[in-house]
Design an enzyme around this catalytic site. Structure first.
Site, PDB file in Angstrom:
ATOM      1  N   ASP A   1     -22.971 -21.303  70.994  1.00  0.00           N
ATOM      2  CA  ASP A   1     -21.727 -21.494  71.736  1.00  0.00           C
ATOM      3  C   ASP A   1     -21.401 -20.326  72.659  1.00  0.00           C
ATOM      4  O   ASP A   1     -20.921 -20.514  73.773  1.00  0.00           O
ATOM      5  CB  ASP A   1     -20.566 -21.755  70.764  1.00  0.00           C
TER       6      ASP A   1
ATOM      7  N   ASP B   1     -10.376 -17.432  63.027  1.00  0.00           N
ATOM      8  CA  ASP B   1     -11.070 -16.529  63.956  1.00  0.00           C
ATOM      9  C   ASP B   1     -10.303 -16.333  65.256  1.00  0.00           C
ATOM     10  O   ASP B   1     -10.082 -15.213  65.692  1.00  0.00           O
ATOM     11  CB  ASP B   1     -12.469 -17.082  64.296  1.00  0.00           C
TER      12      ASP B   1
ATOM     13  N   ARG C   1     -18.479 -27.472  75.268  1.00  0.00           N
ATOM     14  CA  ARG C   1     -18.355 -26.073  75.703  1.00  0.00           C
ATOM     15  C   ARG C   1     -18.225 -25.904  77.212  1.00  0.00           C
ATOM     16  O   ARG C   1     -17.382 -25.115  77.672  1.00  0.00           O
ATOM     17  CB  ARG C   1     -19.505 -25.211  75.151  1.00  0.00           C
TER      18      ARG C   1
ATOM     19  N   SER D   1     -17.547 -24.412  57.812  1.00  0.00           N
ATOM     20  CA  SER D   1     -17.117 -24.169  59.182  1.00  0.00           C
ATOM     21  C   SER D   1     -17.344 -25.463  59.964  1.00  0.00           C
ATOM     22  O   SER D   1     -18.447 -25.997  60.000  1.00  0.00           O
ATOM     23  CB  SER D   1     -17.933 -23.017  59.767  1.00  0.00           C
TER      24      SER D   1
HETATM   25  N1  ARG Z   1     -25.408 -26.309  65.934  1.00  0.00           N
HETATM   26  C1  ARG Z   1     -24.546 -27.078  66.771  1.00  0.00           C
HETATM   27  C2  ARG Z   1     -24.638 -26.615  68.188  1.00  0.00           C
HETATM   28  O1  ARG Z   1     -25.103 -25.548  68.447  1.00  0.00           O
HETATM   29  C3  ARG Z   1     -23.136 -27.108  66.259  1.00  0.00           C
HETATM   30  C4  ARG Z   1     -22.402 -25.821  66.374  1.00  0.00           C
HETATM   31  C5  ARG Z   1     -21.098 -25.951  65.732  1.00  0.00           C
HETATM   32  N2  ARG Z   1     -20.231 -24.910  66.141  1.00  0.00           N
HETATM   33  C6  ARG Z   1     -19.294 -24.427  65.362  1.00  0.00           C
HETATM   34  N3  ARG Z   1     -18.517 -23.546  65.875  1.00  0.00           N
HETATM   35  N4  ARG Z   1     -19.139 -24.819  64.117  1.00  0.00           N
HETATM   36  O2  ARG Z   1     -24.244 -27.326  69.078  1.00  0.00           O
END
Ligand code: ARG
Length: 403
Positions: A123, A14, A94, A174
């Site tokens: 995110d 990505d 993040r 992922s």
């Molecule tokens: N659901 C989790 C969160 O919002 C993990 C997200 C994982 N992110 C990813 N890009 N695979 O913190």
């Protein structure tokens, strides 16, 4: 000279496509940035890839110490588990990535920053809320959210632009990982009724294949933070890495969570967080020894508010520091040793001690040496139940069943 955008680059498909996309669609030059948060990537390779795809400069920053000491440490003190289950591993990273994006944007004189999140997750919120709070003048570009390409179209685009796909082809899941945990999404995990296949796990041995004899580990805490393993002092980064390996080898750390995302989607999330679950279990137990029942009751509310706030991308809101004011004050006494037993998927506390422990053997013992005067309980129980006794009497009278 073209204007610059700083892209948070993981080296995956990505964000690789994003390099080209930002150059093509917007005509910006791209500076890439990758943080080492303990995910164990080959950062040299990532840098080479970024430059090959046309990034004008690449920053590789070792942020493990800062991540552990400024982010994970606060989560430990707050026993942070979103919805009671998820240790916030991705969520914590993040705001730090965002802060570094902004710093590099300043250094480079860039007009904006970019991230590789979709429009369906948390995110995007975490990145953008943080960046906007730190510098509202920066433009924010989210190529993956904007372009609306299907997986197939994305692969086509990559092929046309000479972006290597070999690593992508075999991928089922992922994944996002750092010191505090590994998150796995997608593929067969999207059916929440089906058990995650073993292939989803990398950091943990299957509990049923874990050693038949348990491992014991004594975690020393000082001021609310783990500082030693089996008596040996360690920095937070090393301590967490070691516990990830040890607890993971005993099958500890697997989480299967039906999670509520901020954007209203319920999503099936699988995590591996061996160190996080072991440390939080120990920390919470030690708090039970040193804090009063009144402090504990209130702290649970504060902890859960902290976790929700951070999950929902509001790391930069003043409320976080307000809550931490209370949390920090309680942590002065959270010092001592917690003995954990790691055995076939579970991390259980089997012993705790602290010079601040409120446990009083004289009060608790059923032996003869007790200091607790049982006669005092008689009047206490009577008064404790008084309000309920009155309420029951009134209810009986009102329903005509006699006094
Ligand atoms: N659901 C989790 C969160 O919002 C993990 C997200 C994982 N992110 C990813 N890009 N695979 O913190």
């Amino acid at each position: 000279m073209k204007e610059l955008i700083v892209l948070a680059y993981s080296g995956g498909l990505d964000t690789s496509v994003a390099i080209k996309w930002i150059q093509e669609k917007y005509g910006f030059d791209v500076v890439t940035m990758t943080l080492d948060l303990g995910q164990g990537s080959d950062f040299k390779l990532i840098e080479e890839k970024a430059l090959k795809l046309g990034a004008v400069r690449h920053y590789s920053i070792d942020s493990k110490e800062e991540f552990a000491n400024e982010y994970i440490s606060r989560a430990i003190k707050a026993n942070a588990l979103y919805e009671g289950k998820y240790p916030l591993s991705t969520a914590l990273s993040r705001p730090l990535i965002s802060k570094k994006l902004v710093e590099i944007a300043w250094k480079e004189g860039a007009v904006g920053v970019a991230h590789g999140s979709t429009g369906k997750g948390n995110d995007q919120v975490r990145f953008e809320v943080t960046v906007r709070a730190l510098d509202p003048s920066l433009r924010i570009i989210a190529p993956i959210r904007e372009w609306g390409l299907s997986r197939h179209e994305e692969m086509e685009y990559a092929r046309r632009h000479g972006i290597p796909l070999s690593e992508e082809l075999g991928k089922t899941f992922s994944v996002d990982k750092n010191l505090w945990g590994r998150s796995v999404e997608g593929g067969p995990l999207e059916d929440p009724s089906v058990e995650p296949p073993e292939g989803a796990f990398e950091w943990t041995r299957a509990p049923w294949d874990a050693p038949d004899s348990p491992a014991y580990v004594e975690i020393g805490f000082d001021g609310g933070l783990p500082v030693s393993l089996n008596g040996e002092r360690k920095g937070l980064v090393d301590l967490i890495s070691e516990l990830n390996a040890l607890a993971g080898s005993h099958g500890v750390g697997r989480i299967d969570h039906l999670e509520d995302r901020l954007v209203g989607i319920k999503s099936r999330e699988v995590y591996e967080c061996p160190a996080a679950l072991t440390i939080i279990e120990a920390h919470e137990d030690l708090e039970k020894a040193v804090l009063t029942r009144h402090e504990l009751e209130f702290k649970q509310m504060v902890d859960s508010a902290w976790s929700r706030l951070v999950y929902n991308g509001l790391w930069v809101d003043p409320l976080r520091e307000d809550l931490e004011g209370f949390i920090e004050r309680t942590q002065e006494r959270v010092s001592g040793i917690v003995k954990m037993k790691l055995y076939k998927g579970s991390a259980s506390v089997v012993g705790r001690s602290s010079r601040f422990s409120l446990y009083d053997i004289g009060l608790a013992t059923y032996g003869v040496e007790t200091t607790f005067d049982q006669r005092l309980s008689e009047g206490f129980v009577e008064i404790w139940g008084l309000a309920s006794k009155v309420a029951n009497a009134v209810r009986r009278r009102a329903s005509g069943t006699g006094a």
